[in-house]
Design a protein around this motif. Sequence first.
Motif, PDB file in Angstrom:
ATOM      1  N   ILE A 204       0.681  -1.158  -0.024  1.00  0.00           N
ATOM      2  CA  ILE A 204       0.137   0.193  -0.215  1.00  0.00           C
ATOM      3  C   ILE A 204       0.890   1.207   0.074  1.00  0.00           C
ATOM      4  CG2 ILE A 204      -1.808   1.222   1.183  1.00  0.00           C
ATOM      5  CD1 ILE A 204      -2.760  -1.506   2.496  1.00  0.00           C
ATOM      6  N   GLN A 205       1.841   1.250   0.814  1.00  0.00           N
ATOM      7  CA  GLN A 205       2.905   2.417   0.863  1.00  0.00           C
ATOM      8  C   GLN A 205       3.409   2.705  -0.463  1.00  0.00           C
ATOM      9  OE1 GLN A 205       6.233   2.520   3.945  1.00  0.00           O
ATOM     10  NE2 GLN A 205       7.421   2.311   2.332  1.00  0.00           N
ATOM     11  N   TYR A 206       3.589   1.680  -1.186  1.00  0.00           N
ATOM     12  CA  TYR A 206       4.385   1.742  -2.507  1.00  0.00           C
ATOM     13  C   TYR A 206       3.417   2.057  -3.578  1.00  0.00           C
ATOM     14  CZ  TYR A 206       9.127   1.498  -1.317  1.00  0.00           C
ATOM     15  OH  TYR A 206      10.308   1.894  -0.698  1.00  0.00           O
ATOM     16  N   LEU A 207       2.144   2.590  -3.315  1.00  0.00           N
ATOM     17  CA  LEU A 207       1.351   2.985  -4.464  1.00  0.00           C
ATOM     18  C   LEU A 207       1.973   4.572  -4.643  1.00  0.00           C
ATOM     19  CD1 LEU A 207      -1.258   2.785  -5.862  1.00  0.00           C
ATOM     20  CD2 LEU A 207      -2.451   4.264  -3.822  1.00  0.00           C
TER      21      LEU A 207
ATOM     22  N   GLY B 254      -1.741  -4.943  -9.742  1.00  0.00           N
ATOM     23  CA  GLY B 254      -1.325  -5.897  -8.571  1.00  0.00           C
ATOM     24  C   GLY B 254      -1.348  -5.474  -7.137  1.00  0.00           C
ATOM     25  N   LEU B 255      -1.362  -4.094  -7.016  1.00  0.00           N
ATOM     26  CA  LEU B 255      -1.381  -3.775  -5.532  1.00  0.00           C
ATOM     27  C   LEU B 255      -2.859  -4.341  -5.079  1.00  0.00           C
ATOM     28  CD1 LEU B 255      -0.087  -1.607  -3.346  1.00  0.00           C
ATOM     29  CD2 LEU B 255      -1.700  -0.099  -4.415  1.00  0.00           C
ATOM     30  N   VAL B 256      -4.061  -4.187  -5.812  1.00  0.00           N
ATOM     31  CA  VAL B 256      -5.376  -4.632  -5.417  1.00  0.00           C
ATOM     32  C   VAL B 256      -5.358  -6.048  -4.978  1.00  0.00           C
ATOM     33  CG1 VAL B 256      -7.679  -4.983  -6.103  1.00  0.00           C
ATOM     34  CG2 VAL B 256      -6.546  -2.867  -6.550  1.00  0.00           C
ATOM     35  N   LEU B 257      -4.613  -6.813  -5.792  1.00  0.00           N
ATOM     36  CA  LEU B 257      -4.741  -8.220  -5.450  1.00  0.00           C
ATOM     37  C   LEU B 257      -3.735  -8.302  -4.163  1.00  0.00           C
ATOM     38  CD1 LEU B 257      -4.071  -9.867  -9.080  1.00  0.00           C
ATOM     39  CD2 LEU B 257      -6.243  -9.660  -7.637  1.00  0.00           C
ATOM     40  N   VAL B 258      -2.799  -7.785  -3.935  1.00  0.00           N
ATOM     41  CA  VAL B 258      -1.967  -7.946  -2.925  1.00  0.00           C
ATOM     42  C   VAL B 258      -2.719  -7.620  -1.338  1.00  0.00           C
ATOM     43  CG1 VAL B 258       0.312  -7.429  -1.624  1.00  0.00           C
ATOM     44  CG2 VAL B 258       0.249  -8.010  -3.967  1.00  0.00           C
ATOM     45  N   VAL B 259      -3.218  -6.467  -1.511  1.00  0.00           N
ATOM     46  CA  VAL B 259      -4.189  -5.809  -0.491  1.00  0.00           C
ATOM     47  C   VAL B 259      -5.187  -6.807  -0.320  1.00  0.00           C
ATOM     48  CG1 VAL B 259      -5.519  -4.030   0.293  1.00  0.00           C
ATOM     49  CG2 VAL B 259      -3.220  -3.762  -0.841  1.00  0.00           C
ATOM     50  N   ASP B 260      -5.838  -7.452  -1.357  1.00  0.00           N
ATOM     51  CA  ASP B 260      -7.070  -8.449  -0.904  1.00  0.00           C
ATOM     52  C   ASP B 260      -8.194  -7.909  -0.316  1.00  0.00           C
ATOM     53  OD1 ASP B 260      -8.481 -10.703  -1.258  1.00  0.00           O
ATOM     54  OD2 ASP B 260      -7.420 -11.956   0.247  1.00  0.00           O
ATOM     55  N   ILE B 261      -8.729  -6.650  -0.826  1.00  0.00           N
ATOM     56  CA  ILE B 261      -9.600  -5.869  -0.025  1.00  0.00           C
ATOM     57  C   ILE B 261     -10.770  -6.864   0.398  1.00  0.00           C
ATOM     58  CG2 ILE B 261     -10.855  -5.009  -2.106  1.00  0.00           C
ATOM     59  CD1 ILE B 261     -11.192  -2.205  -0.521  1.00  0.00           C
ATOM     60  N   SER B 262     -11.162  -7.859  -0.363  1.00  0.00           N
ATOM     61  CA  SER B 262     -12.359  -8.572  -0.103  1.00  0.00           C
ATOM     62  C   SER B 262     -12.271  -9.843   1.041  1.00  0.00           C
ATOM     63  CB  SER B 262     -13.068  -9.516  -1.376  1.00  0.00           C
ATOM     64  OG  SER B 262     -11.834 -10.139  -1.748  1.00  0.00           O
TER      65      SER B 262
ATOM     66  N   ALA C   3       2.593   6.391   2.180  1.00  0.00           N
ATOM     67  CA  ALA C   3       2.827   6.442   0.606  1.00  0.00           C
ATOM     68  C   ALA C   3       3.090   7.845   0.362  1.00  0.00           C
ATOM     69  CB  ALA C   3       1.662   5.892  -0.131  1.00  0.00           C
ATOM     70  N   ILE C   4       2.324   8.841   0.884  1.00  0.00           N
ATOM     71  CA  ILE C   4       2.556  10.322   0.472  1.00  0.00           C
ATOM     72  C   ILE C   4       4.052  10.738   1.030  1.00  0.00           C
ATOM     73  CG2 ILE C   4       1.868  12.500   1.174  1.00  0.00           C
ATOM     74  CD1 ILE C   4      -1.007  11.544   1.578  1.00  0.00           C
ATOM     75  N   CYS C   5       4.347  10.300   2.149  1.00  0.00           N
ATOM     76  CA  CYS C   5       5.819  10.642   2.818  1.00  0.00           C
ATOM     77  C   CYS C   5       6.969   9.876   2.065  1.00  0.00           C
ATOM     78  CB  CYS C   5       6.039  10.081   4.079  1.00  0.00           C
ATOM     79  SG  CYS C   5       4.908  10.687   5.302  1.00  0.00           S
ATOM     80  N   VAL C   6       6.569   8.679   1.071  1.00  0.00           N
ATOM     81  CA  VAL C   6       7.485   8.187   0.144  1.00  0.00           C
ATOM     82  C   VAL C   6       7.692   9.104  -1.058  1.00  0.00           C
ATOM     83  CG1 VAL C   6       7.898   6.192  -1.258  1.00  0.00           C
ATOM     84  CG2 VAL C   6       7.143   5.777   0.934  1.00  0.00           C
ATOM     85  N   CYS C   7       6.548   9.657  -1.453  1.00  0.00           N
ATOM     86  CA  CYS C   7       6.497  10.561  -2.637  1.00  0.00           C
ATOM     87  C   CYS C   7       7.555  11.774  -2.259  1.00  0.00           C
ATOM     88  CB  CYS C   7       5.090  11.265  -2.856  1.00  0.00           C
ATOM     89  SG  CYS C   7       4.155   9.897  -3.692  1.00  0.00           S
TER      90      CYS C   7
ATOM     91  N   VAL D  77      11.420   1.058  -9.156  1.00  0.00           N
ATOM     92  CA  VAL D  77      12.072   0.048  -8.661  1.00  0.00           C
ATOM     93  C   VAL D  77      12.154  -0.018  -7.168  1.00  0.00           C
ATOM     94  CG1 VAL D  77      14.731  -0.471  -8.402  1.00  0.00           C
ATOM     95  CG2 VAL D  77      13.996   0.751 -10.418  1.00  0.00           C
ATOM     96  N   GLY D  78      11.670   0.738  -6.369  1.00  0.00           N
ATOM     97  CA  GLY D  78      11.684   0.835  -5.028  1.00  0.00           C
ATOM     98  C   GLY D  78      10.460  -0.368  -4.621  1.00  0.00           C
ATOM     99  N   LEU D  79       9.493  -0.599  -5.599  1.00  0.00           N
ATOM    100  CA  LEU D  79       8.644  -1.718  -5.319  1.00  0.00           C
ATOM    101  C   LEU D  79       9.082  -3.036  -5.126  1.00  0.00           C
ATOM    102  CD1 LEU D  79       5.986  -0.854  -8.304  1.00  0.00           C
ATOM    103  CD2 LEU D  79       5.597  -0.763  -5.562  1.00  0.00           C
ATOM    104  N   SER D  80      10.408  -3.334  -5.497  1.00  0.00           N
ATOM    105  CA  SER D  80      11.122  -4.501  -5.303  1.00  0.00           C
ATOM    106  C   SER D  80      11.377  -4.589  -3.718  1.00  0.00           C
ATOM    107  CB  SER D  80      12.462  -4.551  -5.883  1.00  0.00           C
ATOM    108  OG  SER D  80      13.299  -3.290  -5.442  1.00  0.00           O
ATOM    109  N   GLU D  81      11.385  -3.573  -2.918  1.00  0.00           N
ATOM    110  CA  GLU D  81      11.304  -3.738  -1.412  1.00  0.00           C
ATOM    111  C   GLU D  81      10.317  -4.440  -0.875  1.00  0.00           C
ATOM    112  OE1 GLU D  81      10.627  -1.179   2.521  1.00  0.00           O
ATOM    113  OE2 GLU D  81      11.401  -0.201   0.685  1.00  0.00           O
ATOM    114  N   VAL D  82       8.984  -4.650  -1.618  1.00  0.00           N
ATOM    115  CA  VAL D  82       7.855  -5.404  -1.177  1.00  0.00           C
ATOM    116  C   VAL D  82       8.117  -6.737  -1.355  1.00  0.00           C
ATOM    117  CG1 VAL D  82       5.490  -5.928  -1.601  1.00  0.00           C
ATOM    118  CG2 VAL D  82       6.348  -3.657  -1.899  1.00  0.00           C
TER     119      VAL D  82
END
Length: 327
Positions: free
Chosen positions: A118-121, A152-160, A176-180, A271-276
């Motif tokens: 979520i942060q890496y949105l 991919g983010l939606v699938l990982v969060v699995d909101i359902s 996520a805002i702070c990451v920006c 590239v930072g998404l690789s942190e996830v």
Amino acid sequence: MAASTASIPVLSPTPARRVSTSGLVLAVTSALAFSSSGPFIKPLLEAGWSLGAALLVRMGIAGLILSPALFVAMRRQPAFLRRHWKLILGFGLMPVLGCQLFFFSAMQRMPVAVALLIQYLAPVMLVAFVWLRTRKAPSALVLWGSGVAIAGLVLVVDISGASFDLIGTMLALGAAICVCAYFVISERAGDDLPPLALAAGGLLTGAIVMAILCLVGIMPFSAPAVSVVLGGIEVPWFVPMVWVAAVATTLGYAFGVMAVPRIGSRVASFVGLSEVLFALGFAWIFLAEVPAPIQFAGGALILVGVVLVRADAQSSDTPRGEGALLP
């Protein structure tokens, strides 16, 4: 790009590729370092450490390790702090203190990797910000990459799923805002504002603010001498804490701020998404947090999104990429 950022001369296609590759290596290494923080801090928080204590120790030790870079910059530029205090303060309050405070608060309510995703949105937020700021639509590859990453983010969060946590999600979006802000400010680093001096100043600023918050009682301070279990092995509290402060945080911020000016904020953010993905592995090994199959699928889509955005940057004429956020 800001006038204070040193330009990188491009004499031939080869030097440009070399600079870009070095930036990618730094960015991936930064993501790998950062990814171990959550899985190592979470057991401490569950064992009785307060969030204020964990963040104060983390930022304080990392800031002290990098502090020689700040002292060197101040010695070379007598007016260094007067010229750059706004950027250093902003870096300390948002990319350092704000990001960690929001992320670790979210991490206490949901799995580490989910909070990270979520942060890496943030990369998609940056694409939207550049679009609004410049009134110039991103290329098709960037739009496709952003769309695939969001899917991919939606699938990982699995909101359902039953594990969905609204408050935790909002906290992670705050991160996520702070990451920006992290990528925007880091892009200003250069000869006039050395990246390591920026990282050191930001970490020390964050530690000072957190110390004040703990002293006045806004943030509780509790650091008991507990033992935690990592990967099935019981270790004393200082093992994960020293690792997170001296290795994960120090290398994460140091390499991160060095990478962004080389490859641009947009590419660095994707590239930072690789942190996830690295965090998925650390959480699986040390905390036994096994992602669901749908979350693995989401992680794969996020990687595809990164590849698409990277492919667009590779066709750019400058190693910084066309995603610069600053004039």
